[in-house]
Write a protein that holds these residues in place. Structure first.
Motif, mmCIF file in Angstrom:
data_model
loop_
_atom_site.group_PDB
_atom_site.id
_atom_site.type_symbol
_atom_site.label_atom_id
_atom_site.label_comp_id
_atom_site.label_asym_id
_atom_site.label_seq_id
_atom_site.Cartn_x
_atom_site.Cartn_y
_atom_site.Cartn_z
ATOM 1 N N ILE A 1 67.158 66.355 20.350
ATOM 2 C CA ILE A 1 66.941 66.024 18.936
ATOM 3 C C ILE A 1 65.448 65.959 18.642
ATOM 4 C CG2 ILE A 1 67.234 64.195 17.212
ATOM 5 C CD1 ILE A 1 70.030 63.703 18.534
ATOM 6 N N LEU A 2 64.670 65.360 19.548
ATOM 7 C CA LEU A 2 63.216 65.329 19.398
ATOM 8 C C LEU A 2 62.668 66.755 19.313
ATOM 9 C CD1 LEU A 2 60.672 63.164 21.320
ATOM 10 C CD2 LEU A 2 60.425 65.631 21.324
ATOM 11 N N LYS B 1 60.687 68.659 16.262
ATOM 12 C CA LYS B 1 59.365 69.244 16.507
ATOM 13 C C LYS B 1 59.356 70.708 16.092
ATOM 14 C CE LYS B 1 57.702 70.758 20.484
ATOM 15 N NZ LYS B 1 57.248 70.858 21.863
ATOM 16 N N ALA B 2 60.397 71.441 16.447
ATOM 17 C CA ALA B 2 60.487 72.860 16.087
ATOM 18 C C ALA B 2 60.548 73.044 14.573
ATOM 19 C CB ALA B 2 61.712 73.492 16.745
ATOM 20 N N TYR C 1 59.238 71.045 12.327
ATOM 21 C CA TYR C 1 57.871 70.790 11.847
ATOM 22 C C TYR C 1 56.991 72.020 12.076
ATOM 23 C CZ TYR C 1 53.078 69.103 11.794
ATOM 24 O OH TYR C 1 51.731 68.979 11.537
ATOM 25 N N LEU C 2 57.066 72.601 13.252
ATOM 26 C CA LEU C 2 56.247 73.777 13.560
ATOM 27 C C LEU C 2 56.615 74.954 12.652
ATOM 28 C CD1 LEU C 2 56.206 73.529 17.450
ATOM 29 C CD2 LEU C 2 54.298 73.067 15.882
ATOM 30 N N LYS C 3 57.896 75.138 12.400
ATOM 31 C CA LYS C 3 58.327 76.228 11.515
ATOM 32 C C LYS C 3 57.815 75.997 10.089
ATOM 33 C CE LYS C 3 62.301 78.666 9.744
ATOM 34 N NZ LYS C 3 63.735 78.658 9.504
ATOM 35 N N GLU C 4 57.923 74.771 9.615
ATOM 36 C CA GLU C 4 57.452 74.458 8.258
ATOM 37 C C GLU C 4 55.957 74.715 8.104
ATOM 38 O OE1 GLU C 4 58.537 70.357 7.464
ATOM 39 O OE2 GLU C 4 60.051 71.065 6.058
ATOM 40 N N ASN C 5 55.229 74.538 9.191
ATOM 41 C CA ASN C 5 53.781 74.680 9.164
ATOM 42 C C ASN C 5 53.313 75.983 9.810
ATOM 43 O OD1 ASN C 5 52.669 71.990 8.058
ATOM 44 N ND2 ASN C 5 54.329 71.422 9.431
ATOM 45 N N GLN C 6 54.222 76.922 10.002
ATOM 46 C CA GLN C 6 53.934 78.239 10.580
ATOM 47 C C GLN C 6 53.060 78.164 11.818
ATOM 48 O OE1 GLN C 6 53.350 78.363 6.876
ATOM 49 N NE2 GLN C 6 55.418 79.089 6.577
ATOM 50 N N GLN C 7 53.438 77.319 12.749
ATOM 51 C CA GLN C 7 52.676 77.179 13.994
ATOM 52 C C GLN C 7 53.479 77.697 15.149
ATOM 53 O OE1 GLN C 7 51.270 73.193 14.470
ATOM 54 N NE2 GLN C 7 50.303 73.157 12.491
#
Length: 67
Positions: free
Chosen positions: A53-54, A58-59, A61-67
């Motif tokens: 779940i963590l 995290k994934a 968040y990274l997708k939302e911020n294109q990282q």
């Protein structure tokens, strides 16, 4: 990092809650450090689920911020 009165599962969720409340690059770095620690300590299915779940959060968040 963990005390004897805290379960690993609870600590993972607590750290995830902190990250969700304060999503930024600094909190992501802290979360990733803790994630690496948790990977080596997992011993139950519930702890593993908490880690997954963590990682999903995290994934996202990274997708939302294109990282």
């Amino acid at each position: 990092m963990l005390t004897f009165s805290q379960g690993l599962e609870d600590q993972i969720y607590k750290d995830l809650d902190v990250f969700i409340a304060h999503k930024n690059g600094e909190s992501l770095k802290k979360l990733e450090t803790k994630e690496n620690f948790y990977k080596s300590k997992i011993s139950t299915d519930k702890e593993y689920l908490a880690l997954v779940i963590l990682q999903c959060n995290k994934a996202f968040y990274l997708k939302e911020n294109q990282q």
